[in-house]
Design a protein around this motif. Structure first.
Motif, PDB file in Angstrom:
ATOM      1  N   LEU A  76      39.151  58.432  65.003  1.00  0.00           N
ATOM      2  CA  LEU A  76      39.904  56.820  65.137  1.00  0.00           C
ATOM      3  C   LEU A  76      39.756  56.070  63.532  1.00  0.00           C
ATOM      4  O   LEU A  76      40.384  55.618  62.987  1.00  0.00           O
ATOM      5  N   VAL A  77      38.532  56.001  62.904  1.00  0.00           N
ATOM      6  CA  VAL A  77      37.556  55.631  62.228  1.00  0.00           C
ATOM      7  C   VAL A  77      37.287  56.237  61.021  1.00  0.00           C
ATOM      8  O   VAL A  77      37.140  56.990  60.895  1.00  0.00           O
ATOM      9  N   LYS A  78      38.613  56.473  59.161  1.00  0.00           N
ATOM     10  CA  LYS A  78      38.628  56.726  58.284  1.00  0.00           C
ATOM     11  C   LYS A  78      37.672  56.227  57.508  1.00  0.00           C
ATOM     12  O   LYS A  78      37.723  55.012  56.597  1.00  0.00           O
ATOM     13  N   GLU A  79      36.573  56.873  56.400  1.00  0.00           N
ATOM     14  CA  GLU A  79      36.061  56.160  55.417  1.00  0.00           C
ATOM     15  C   GLU A  79      36.728  56.096  53.778  1.00  0.00           C
ATOM     16  O   GLU A  79      37.169  57.865  53.655  1.00  0.00           O
ATOM     17  N   MET A  80      38.118  56.109  53.289  1.00  0.00           N
ATOM     18  CA  MET A  80      38.918  56.958  52.597  1.00  0.00           C
ATOM     19  C   MET A  80      38.226  56.492  50.742  1.00  0.00           C
ATOM     20  O   MET A  80      38.885  57.597  50.344  1.00  0.00           O
ATOM     21  N   ASP A  81      37.420  56.128  51.065  1.00  0.00           N
ATOM     22  CA  ASP A  81      36.734  57.436  49.530  1.00  0.00           C
ATOM     23  C   ASP A  81      35.525  57.801  50.009  1.00  0.00           C
ATOM     24  O   ASP A  81      35.102  58.088  49.161  1.00  0.00           O
ATOM     25  N   GLY A  82      35.825  58.781  51.497  1.00  0.00           N
ATOM     26  CA  GLY A  82      34.687  59.784  51.249  1.00  0.00           C
ATOM     27  C   GLY A  82      35.232  61.268  51.414  1.00  0.00           C
ATOM     28  O   GLY A  82      36.337  61.056  49.388  1.00  0.00           O
ATOM     29  N   GLY A  83      34.686  61.739  51.536  1.00  0.00           N
ATOM     30  CA  GLY A  83      34.851  63.357  51.005  1.00  0.00           C
ATOM     31  C   GLY A  83      35.950  63.664  50.742  1.00  0.00           C
ATOM     32  O   GLY A  83      37.010  63.121  51.620  1.00  0.00           O
ATOM     33  N   GLY A  84      36.552  65.257  50.625  1.00  0.00           N
ATOM     34  CA  GLY A  84      38.015  65.209  50.588  1.00  0.00           C
ATOM     35  C   GLY A  84      38.024  66.226  52.392  1.00  0.00           C
ATOM     36  O   GLY A  84      38.647  66.992  52.901  1.00  0.00           O
ATOM     37  N   GLY A  85      36.821  66.486  53.084  1.00  0.00           N
ATOM     38  CA  GLY A  85      36.931  66.920  54.345  1.00  0.00           C
ATOM     39  C   GLY A  85      36.626  65.870  55.629  1.00  0.00           C
ATOM     40  O   GLY A  85      36.635  64.792  55.878  1.00  0.00           O
ATOM     41  N   PRO A  86      36.730  67.129  56.688  1.00  0.00           N
ATOM     42  CA  PRO A  86      36.710  66.054  57.851  1.00  0.00           C
ATOM     43  C   PRO A  86      35.400  64.773  57.915  1.00  0.00           C
ATOM     44  O   PRO A  86      35.953  64.442  58.914  1.00  0.00           O
ATOM     45  N   GLU A  87      34.855  65.356  57.215  1.00  0.00           N
ATOM     46  CA  GLU A  87      33.585  64.267  57.399  1.00  0.00           C
ATOM     47  C   GLU A  87      33.546  62.936  57.245  1.00  0.00           C
ATOM     48  O   GLU A  87      33.039  62.034  57.440  1.00  0.00           O
ATOM     49  N   ALA A  88      35.006  63.118  56.585  1.00  0.00           N
ATOM     50  CA  ALA A  88      35.425  61.126  56.456  1.00  0.00           C
ATOM     51  C   ALA A  88      36.260  60.912  57.349  1.00  0.00           C
ATOM     52  O   ALA A  88      36.461  59.423  56.921  1.00  0.00           O
ATOM     53  N   TYR A  89      36.616  61.812  57.911  1.00  0.00           N
ATOM     54  CA  TYR A  89      37.584  61.015  58.969  1.00  0.00           C
ATOM     55  C   TYR A  89      36.639  61.082  60.979  1.00  0.00           C
ATOM     56  O   TYR A  89      37.952  61.354  61.528  1.00  0.00           O
ATOM     57  N   THR A  90      36.147  62.134  60.667  1.00  0.00           N
ATOM     58  CA  THR A  90      35.525  62.351  62.109  1.00  0.00           C
ATOM     59  C   THR A  90      33.728  62.076  62.574  1.00  0.00           C
ATOM     60  O   THR A  90      33.528  62.165  62.058  1.00  0.00           O
ATOM     61  N   ASP A  91      33.944  61.295  64.374  1.00  0.00           N
ATOM     62  CA  ASP A  91      33.006  61.020  64.167  1.00  0.00           C
ATOM     63  C   ASP A  91      32.046  59.760  63.564  1.00  0.00           C
ATOM     64  O   ASP A  91      30.712  59.800  63.314  1.00  0.00           O
ATOM     65  N   LEU A  92      32.906  59.033  62.554  1.00  0.00           N
ATOM     66  CA  LEU A  92      31.814  58.181  62.009  1.00  0.00           C
ATOM     67  C   LEU A  92      31.258  55.913  63.555  1.00  0.00           C
ATOM     68  O   LEU A  92      32.160  56.336  64.186  1.00  0.00           O
ATOM     69  N   ASP A  93      30.544  55.868  62.670  1.00  0.00           N
ATOM     70  CA  ASP A  93      29.629  55.009  63.442  1.00  0.00           C
ATOM     71  C   ASP A  93      30.728  54.146  63.929  1.00  0.00           C
ATOM     72  O   ASP A  93      30.940  53.719  64.885  1.00  0.00           O
ATOM     73  N   GLY A  94      31.774  53.551  63.141  1.00  0.00           N
ATOM     74  CA  GLY A  94      31.884  52.796  64.000  1.00  0.00           C
ATOM     75  C   GLY A  94      33.408  52.478  64.271  1.00  0.00           C
ATOM     76  O   GLY A  94      33.449  51.825  65.558  1.00  0.00           O
ATOM     77  N   VAL A  95      33.454  54.547  65.043  1.00  0.00           N
ATOM     78  CA  VAL A  95      34.185  54.379  66.336  1.00  0.00           C
ATOM     79  C   VAL A  95      33.721  54.402  67.560  1.00  0.00           C
ATOM     80  O   VAL A  95      34.119  53.810  68.887  1.00  0.00           O
ATOM     81  N   HIS A  96      32.435  53.639  67.453  1.00  0.00           N
ATOM     82  CA  HIS A  96      31.220  53.742  69.168  1.00  0.00           C
ATOM     83  C   HIS A  96      31.644  52.193  69.285  1.00  0.00           C
ATOM     84  O   HIS A  96      31.997  51.515  70.326  1.00  0.00           O
ATOM     85  N   ASP A  97      32.294  51.485  68.150  1.00  0.00           N
ATOM     86  CA  ASP A  97      32.048  49.913  68.640  1.00  0.00           C
ATOM     87  C   ASP A  97      33.734  49.493  69.025  1.00  0.00           C
ATOM     88  O   ASP A  97      34.102  48.844  70.258  1.00  0.00           O
ATOM     89  N   ILE A  98      34.530  50.564  68.694  1.00  0.00           N
ATOM     90  CA  ILE A  98      35.591  50.491  69.934  1.00  0.00           C
ATOM     91  C   ILE A  98      35.762  51.329  71.108  1.00  0.00           C
ATOM     92  O   ILE A  98      36.293  50.372  71.767  1.00  0.00           O
ATOM     93  N   TYR A  99      35.364  52.260  71.543  1.00  0.00           N
ATOM     94  CA  TYR A  99      35.125  52.335  72.847  1.00  0.00           C
ATOM     95  C   TYR A  99      34.225  51.547  73.614  1.00  0.00           C
ATOM     96  O   TYR A  99      34.368  51.011  74.981  1.00  0.00           O
ATOM     97  N   ARG A 100      33.462  51.149  72.920  1.00  0.00           N
ATOM     98  CA  ARG A 100      32.528  49.714  73.682  1.00  0.00           C
ATOM     99  C   ARG A 100      33.443  48.844  73.856  1.00  0.00           C
ATOM    100  O   ARG A 100      33.650  48.145  75.132  1.00  0.00           O
ATOM    101  N   GLY A 101      34.970  48.170  73.119  1.00  0.00           N
ATOM    102  CA  GLY A 101      35.574  47.377  73.547  1.00  0.00           C
ATOM    103  C   GLY A 101      36.507  47.889  74.670  1.00  0.00           C
ATOM    104  O   GLY A 101      36.871  47.694  75.950  1.00  0.00           O
ATOM    105  N   TRP A 102      36.733  49.185  75.056  1.00  0.00           N
ATOM    106  CA  TRP A 102      37.449  49.457  75.674  1.00  0.00           C
ATOM    107  C   TRP A 102      37.259  49.800  77.641  1.00  0.00           C
ATOM    108  O   TRP A 102      37.321  49.362  78.218  1.00  0.00           O
ATOM    109  N   ARG A 103      35.317  50.125  76.967  1.00  0.00           N
ATOM    110  CA  ARG A 103      34.722  50.295  78.315  1.00  0.00           C
ATOM    111  C   ARG A 103      34.669  49.010  78.616  1.00  0.00           C
ATOM    112  O   ARG A 103      34.876  48.774  80.277  1.00  0.00           O
ATOM    113  N   GLN A 104      34.324  47.735  78.145  1.00  0.00           N
ATOM    114  CA  GLN A 104      35.143  46.549  79.028  1.00  0.00           C
ATOM    115  C   GLN A 104      36.030  45.910  79.517  1.00  0.00           C
ATOM    116  O   GLN A 104      35.962  45.375  80.569  1.00  0.00           O
ATOM    117  N   VAL A 105      36.880  46.535  79.032  1.00  0.00           N
ATOM    118  CA  VAL A 105      38.136  46.774  79.764  1.00  0.00           C
ATOM    119  C   VAL A 105      38.341  47.009  81.349  1.00  0.00           C
ATOM    120  O   VAL A 105      38.386  47.114  82.243  1.00  0.00           O
TER     121      VAL A 105
END
Length: 532
Positions: free
Chosen positions: A218-247
């Motif tokens: 879900l979280v992308k680093e648009m200035d990152g490299g050209g591979g999946p590392e720029a949009y896979t498993d970035l730290d910010g995704v965990h904030d999203i799921y903490r919010g989902w867990r609260q729901v």
């Protein structure tokens, strides 16, 4: 089990998911209730007794929302309604209630990374133009080059080809999958709140769990490299799921399940922290080759990842994206890789079925949750000879017809009869069924004590009584053999070699994946034993 000397595994109803056997329904291919060739809620509701008899505790449904079906429903146009070809919202609510009456939970699929290009939000974004608040809900960018004629970066779609598509006013939008699936911008709080509301909508209707598609993207680093590392498993995704867990915590006994494909188990474990997801799919085990050392390492790694977090592991052999086990286990290379599905590799169907039966008992015996993909209990093979003009998977088209894609594991189920559509429905199925499936129908197998269906029914019944959540203890065994004892005292032994091995001392045989030979366990065979 009558007369059992084992203590029964009686799961706490507040944590039903920790040891549940969950059946995956790919609705288009399960059962057709109105004769249009497409599986639907009417067909599923009619087959609920079959699922209750099978012995599962929950049903996970792939997306059932309104969709143009550019990617089998994973291009969602409206997250709060039901695809008309499947039925109505009232029918979905009736299904949830009927399943609950049979003691079966419901898990629905939420697709948060992307929507459909026919979704109202996206249509408004196209109309509003560059720089508008509507476009901030997605990831629009100006192109490179003299006139913006080049994509913003070189990211490639997971389905093949560029991950960017240009619109009429010159801007480009990101789609990690098909062009019909524009990615949401999760940096916008409106996207965050929208999905919180979607979760509440389905929890309010009695849904017991949410399976989160492509959860790490879900979280992308648009200035990152050209591979999946720029949009896979970035730290910010965990904030999203903490919010989902609260729901989820605002409701009783609701769970979140992540689809998380990560090779790094330490990173994988972060999704299972107590304030994020309840559990996640174990793809390492699914992709593992039929080799004792590799399977032992996968099991140990899975347990070591989950147990310290108090999260139950999950075990799965197949799903709607993966080559069916009967075909895969009959190949010289029995591992699975999305990048190389080994289409056309020779397969030995007899060997494949033998190993698939053993693998089923192995997976059922492991501690934690179990997922069964529809048709797995019938021993259906992968269908690799679907005519080109009938294929529908976007992978087939995006790869320039070089990758056959996933249609082969999505062929509609055979229920009864001697010829297609095999009781699936009155009309011609949306994908063709092989004529030889007449030997694999649920009707034929229900009356055969040696069938795959009977094996699954017996295995799931014993699992419900004696297995589920807990731990295991490895036992000494020959190099080609896996053997372990479960908390109840049940011992599972799997011979992955070619030569028979002696059975350990035991009081009786509870279940075997194939015939035993004079006190020995043949190759590619599993057995569950009652021990003293």
């Amino acid at each position: 089990m009558s007369g059992s000397i084992f203590p029964e595994a009686t799961p706490d109803p507040e944590t039903w998911w920790r040891g549940a056997a969950i059946y995956q329904v790919y609705l288009r291919s399960f059962a057709d209730g109105n004769g249009d060739g497409i599986g639907d809620l009417a067909g599923l509701r009619a087959r609920l007794p079959y699922l209750a008899d099978l012995g599962i505790g929950a049903i996970w449904l792939n997306p059932w929302y309104p969709s143009p079906m550019a990617d089998g429903g994973y291009d969602v146009a409206d997250y709060r309604d039901i695809e008309p070809s499947f039925g109505t919202l009232a029918e979905a609510e009736a299904f949830i209630a009927e399943a609950h009456a049979l003691g079966i939970k419901t898990i629905t699929d939420i697709v948060p990374n992307h929507g459909s290009d026919r979704q109202e939000w996206f249509l408004r974004a196209l109309e509003a133009g560059p720089g508008s608040p509507e476009r901030e809900l997605f990831i629009f960018r100006a192109g490179r080059g003299t006139d913006g004629e080049l994509p913003p970066n070189d990211w490639q779609s997971i389905f093949g080809g560029p991950a960017w598509t240009r619109v009429a006013d010159g801007e480009w939008y990101l789609h990690l999958f098909a062009p019909e699936q524009p990615d949401f911008n999760w940096a916008d709080p409106r996207v965050v709140e929208e999905f919180h509301d979607v979760l509440r909508f389905w929890f309010d209707r009695g849904v017991d769990g949410i399976r989160i598609d492509s959860a790490a993207l879900l979280v992308k680093e648009m200035d990152g490299g050209g591979g999946p590392e720029a949009y896979t498993d970035l730290d910010g995704v965990h904030d999203i799921y903490r919010g989902w867990r609260q729901v989820a915590e605002q409701y009783d006994d609701r769970i979140l399940i992540g689809e998380v494909w990560l090779p790094d188990q330490e990173r994988f474990a972060l999704y299972l922290r107590p304030d994020e997801m309840h559990t996640a799919f174990n793809f390492d085990f699914l992709a593992c080759a039929w080799e004792p050392g590799a399977l032992r390492r996968s099991i140990d790694l899975t347990l070591a990842t989950h147990l310290p977090l108090g999260a139950p592991p999950t075990w799965v052999l197949s799903n709607h994206d993966v080559t069916r086990p009967v075909t895969r286990y009959g190949r010289p290379d029995t591992s699975f890789d999305h990048a190389d599905r080994k289409h056309g590799m020779p397969t030995d169907p007899v060997l494949g079925e033998r190993r698939a039966r053993a693998a089923a008992l192995l997976a059922m015996a492991l501690p934690g949750g179990l997922y069964v993909y529809q048709g797995e209990e019938l021993g259906l093979p992968e269908v690799e000879d679907i005519p080109a003009e009938l294929r529908q998977d976007p992978i087939w088209f995006r790869s320039g017809h070089t990758d056959l894609g996933r249609d082969g594991c999505r062929v509609p189920l055979p229920w009864s009869g001697d010829e297609p559509p095999f009781g699936f429905g009155a009309g011609r199925p949306w994908l063709p069924q092989p004529p030889e499936w007449k030997a694999l129908t649920a009707e034929v197998q229900a009356g055969d004590p040696s069938s795959m269906l009977t094996l699954y029914r017996n295995g799931l019944r014993l699992r419900r009584e004696l297995l589920g959540d807990g731990t295991l203890t490895w036992l000494d065994a020959p190099q080609e053999v896996l053997a372990f004892r479960r908390d109840s005292g049940l011992v599972c032994v799997v011979n992955l070699g070619t030569e028979p091995v002696p059975l350990p001392e035991h009081e009786s045989v509870l279940l075997a994946s194939g015939p035993l030979e004079d006190g020995t366990l043949p190759g590619d065979t599993a057995v569950w034993l009652r021990t003293t």
